[in-house]
Scaffold this motif. Structure first.
Motif, PDB file in Angstrom:
ATOM      1  N   ASP A 149      71.289  24.639 -95.334  1.00 57.12           N
ATOM      2  CA  ASP A 149      70.130  24.698 -94.424  1.00 57.12           C
ATOM      3  C   ASP A 149      69.259  23.446 -94.517  1.00 57.12           C
ATOM      4  O   ASP A 149      68.830  22.908 -93.497  1.00 57.12           O
ATOM      5  CB  ASP A 149      69.276  25.935 -94.744  1.00 57.12           C
ATOM      6  N   ASN A 150      68.982  22.997 -95.737  1.00 56.42           N
ATOM      7  CA  ASN A 150      68.103  21.834 -95.924  1.00 56.42           C
ATOM      8  C   ASN A 150      68.461  21.148 -97.239  1.00 56.42           C
ATOM      9  O   ASN A 150      68.026  21.577 -98.307  1.00 56.42           O
ATOM     10  CB  ASN A 150      66.631  22.271 -95.909  1.00 56.42           C
ATOM     11  N   GLU A 151      69.224  20.077 -97.141  1.00 56.40           N
ATOM     12  CA  GLU A 151      69.732  19.393 -98.331  1.00 56.40           C
ATOM     13  C   GLU A 151      68.599  18.842 -99.198  1.00 56.40           C
ATOM     14  O   GLU A 151      68.599  19.018-100.423  1.00 56.40           O
ATOM     15  CB  GLU A 151      70.663  18.252 -97.902  1.00 56.40           C
ATOM     16  N   ASP A 152      67.619  18.201 -98.593  1.00 53.73           N
ATOM     17  CA  ASP A 152      66.520  17.579 -99.359  1.00 53.73           C
ATOM     18  C   ASP A 152      65.704  18.621-100.112  1.00 53.73           C
ATOM     19  O   ASP A 152      65.358  18.439-101.284  1.00 53.73           O
ATOM     20  CB  ASP A 152      65.609  16.773 -98.429  1.00 53.73           C
ATOM     21  N   LEU A 153      65.383  19.720 -99.414  1.00 53.07           N
ATOM     22  CA  LEU A 153      64.600  20.792-100.037  1.00 53.07           C
ATOM     23  C   LEU A 153      65.380  21.435-101.184  1.00 53.07           C
ATOM     24  O   LEU A 153      64.811  21.768-102.237  1.00 53.07           O
ATOM     25  CB  LEU A 153      64.241  21.847 -98.987  1.00 53.07           C
ATOM     26  N   LYS A 169      75.704  24.384 -85.826  1.00 54.45           N
ATOM     27  CA  LYS A 169      75.263  22.994 -85.688  1.00 54.45           C
ATOM     28  C   LYS A 169      75.956  22.353 -84.496  1.00 54.45           C
ATOM     29  O   LYS A 169      77.138  22.558 -84.271  1.00 54.45           O
ATOM     30  CB  LYS A 169      75.577  22.215 -86.976  1.00 54.45           C
TER      31      LYS A 169
END
Length: 333
Positions: free
Chosen positions: A200-204, A331
């Protein structure tokens, strides 16, 4: 009575084969969609990953048959399946370590990884054909039918007989178990939740302390299990021929994209949509129509079975043009 005969003919040639083929495509598409959702690239080597896993299963099956190990009425390949999954897991982990990790560390664009996966595809394809040869290999044993057309006719008194192969029944049961285990793992385990968070959110996910290499490793392990299972089930149901798995890449990708890339539910739905589209468009409807009172002059076959992959291609084009995120809003491609 004629309506029942039409229903049996429809079940025999469309519904039963469509459900079995759809289950095989769904398992293949789940592997593609997991790699796209978590590792962020389209893995063109997936068909040959299925071929490699199935090849190991064939070789282990032959060895087991040679020393007298079997499952009675069930195919010996079911005993060989865990060994094949382990072999495929080893192959994918080695491939990731030697090939894909370098490009991940370089933060290469997805298109670079797609090209790299095509190179891996050709190497795997050559490896499988070198080990087992390019020809058809049959490895199914045990009882051939759950119910045969002759037995069905005797039981019901109908003119039309229903045939359900053992491999078709096994395909559906194994696919249901595999999908249930996958959804349990993704939704209930800590590792599964970390994989979903990373998708869902790699950075987070990285900020919250999730180890990306661990996520990558588990992704490859799950993909190996799904690809091998799909490959073995397809080989049991049809026959094992390395090049056929390369051709399966189109309907598998079409299934993943139609359902929505990155959406496991979409992969399953897409698998059945593609399977039933291929089967219904290439089926000759003459017999069914005769039972319900129509008198068609020809076979009433929209396309020859030689062109069944064209059906996947057309559906894929339509979805990419009008709904690129797929049915389940995955996606965008």
């Amino acid at each position: 009575m004629d309506f029942l005969n039409a229903l049996v003919a429809l079940s025999n040639f469309v519904l039963v084969p469509g459900i079995a083929y759809g289950s095989q495509l769904a398992l293949g598409a789940l592997g593609v969609t997991l790699i796209y959702g978590i590792l962020r690239f389209s893995n063109f080597a997936h068909g040959d990953t299925m071929a490699f896993g199935a090849m190991v299963a064939v070789l282990v099956t032959w060895w087991m048959q040679g020393i007298g190990i079997g499952l009675g009425p069930l195919p010996t390949a079911l005993l060989a399946l865990p060994f094949a999954i382990l072999g495929c897991m080893a192959l994918l982990l080695v491939t990731d370590r030697l090939v894909y990790r370098f490009y991940r560390e370089q933060k290469a664009k997805p298109v670079i990884l797609v090209i790299v996966s095509m190179g891996v595809m050709f190497i795997m394809n050559g490896l499988v054909r070198f080990i087992i040869g390019p020809d058809d290999q049959r490895f199914s044993d045990g009882e051939r039918f759950i119910i045969s057309a002759r037995d069905f006719k005797e039981m019901t008194g109908l003119d039309e007989g229903l045939t359900i192969k053992t491999t078709q029944g096994i395909t559906v049961i194994v696919a249901v178990i595999a999908v249930a285990l996958l959804f349990w793992f993704l939704n209930k385990t800590r590792t599964g939740k970390s994989m979903r968070a990373y998708s869902d959110n790699e950075d987070l996910a990285l900020l919250s302390g999730i180890n990306p290499e661990r996520v990558v490793m588990y992704t490859w392990l799950i993909v190996a299990a799904l690809a091998t299972t799909a490959g073995v089930l397809y080989g049991l149901d049809k026959s094992f021929k390395p090049f056929v798995y390369f051709q399966l890449l189109l309907p598998i990708f079409a299934s993943a994209i139609v359902g929505g890339l990155g959406s496991p539910l979409g992969a399953i739905a897409g698998g059945f949509i593609i399977a039933f589209s291929e089967v219904t468009i290439t089926y000759a409807w003459k017999k069914v129509l005769e039972y319900i009172g129509a008198e068609p002059s020809g076979l009433v076959q929209l396309l020859s079975t030689d062109y069944k992959f064209a059906v996947s291609f057309v559906i894929l084009l339509i979805v990419l043009l009008f709904r690129p995120t797929g049915l389940f809003r995955g996606k965008s491609v």
